[in-house]
Write an enzyme that holds these catalytic residues in place. Sequence first.
Site, mmCIF file in Angstrom:
data_model
loop_
_atom_site.group_PDB
_atom_site.id
_atom_site.type_symbol
_atom_site.label_atom_id
_atom_site.label_comp_id
_atom_site.label_asym_id
_atom_site.label_seq_id
_atom_site.Cartn_x
_atom_site.Cartn_y
_atom_site.Cartn_z
ATOM 1 N N LYS A 147 14.823 -41.114 7.281
ATOM 2 C CA LYS A 147 13.535 -41.284 6.579
ATOM 3 C C LYS A 147 12.356 -41.368 7.550
ATOM 4 O O LYS A 147 11.374 -40.656 7.411
ATOM 5 C CB LYS A 147 13.564 -42.558 5.716
ATOM 6 C CG LYS A 147 14.618 -42.563 4.644
ATOM 7 C CD LYS A 147 14.637 -43.862 3.886
ATOM 8 C CE LYS A 147 15.161 -45.048 4.674
ATOM 9 N NZ LYS A 147 16.583 -44.948 5.052
ATOM 10 N N ASP A 160 7.700 -44.140 4.681
ATOM 11 C CA ASP A 160 9.137 -43.953 4.900
ATOM 12 C C ASP A 160 9.975 -44.853 3.980
ATOM 13 O O ASP A 160 11.126 -45.158 4.274
ATOM 14 C CB ASP A 160 9.514 -44.120 6.384
ATOM 15 C CG ASP A 160 9.380 -45.546 6.888
ATOM 16 O OD1 ASP A 160 8.862 -46.420 6.148
ATOM 17 O OD2 ASP A 160 9.796 -45.800 8.035
#
Length: 207
Positions: free
Chosen positions: A17, A86
Amino acid sequence: MKRGPFIAVEGPIGAGKTTLASMLSNELHIPILKEIVEENPFLDKFYQNIDEWSFQLEMFFLCNRYKQLEDTDLQYIAQDKPVISDYHIYKNLIFAERTLKGIKREKYRQIYHILTDDLPKPNIILYIRADLDTLLYRISKRGRAFEGQIDPAYLQQLIEDYDTAMASLAVREPSTVIVTINGSEVDFVEYPEQFAQIAAQVKELIQ
Ligand SMILES: Nc1ncnc2c1ncn2[C@@H]1O[C@H](COP(=O)(O)OP(=O)(O)OP(=O)(O)O)[C@@H](O)[C@H]1O
Ligand SMILES: Nc1nc(=O)c2ncn([C@H]3C[C@H](O)[C@@H](CO)O3)c2[nH]1
């Protein structure tokens, strides 16, 4: 797609991520909102004893992300400025449903909804799926000491929880665009053309 996209990169632990969000932030010149990991006082204890520390840890994550998203709303979203994160706030519930039990889980659910129901939610989610071996390899390669104790069974459950949660989000919020990336096959780190493909797809979505 309207102006001011709010993009979240999601997926289980070690899926990539932060890596993908950072690469997209550079490529598309969109500010990034990053999770702060190093200053978390409970992660180490949590991985040693999940039952003992889960409530403290989940509340810590929830309060931190709440504050971060409140600030992000003022700075970017309310002003129609794009931002990439993220994480999605929903991950709190995905983890907490797995780590909490009984009355603590019930209390947490209530607090989660009170805090997050009126927060702005991402309109684009890049969901990185990856199999257990890929995640274990990447987590060990990253080498955070406290993650050496992660039980593969816990990680496998999270992989499944994420699939269930993303499917349920797609039904609940049909206007949210979810782009699923097979992180065990697509390697946006090693192969620039694979990253370029993802970046082009995101560019198209935010135009
Ligand atoms: N596509 C990829 N190919 C090879 N290595 C990768 C890839 N994506 C991420 N990595 C590596 O895997 C590790 C984990 O990546 P990253 O920190 O981005 O994961 P994350 O999903 O943000 O993790 P966390 O859930 O802990 O926040 C890092 O060492 C990163 O360099
Ligand atoms: N229990 C729990 N709840 C969360 O909301 C959560 N968010 C992230 N993490 C764990 C994964 C990585 O080890 C490390 C960094 O992402 O922290 C979490 N763990």
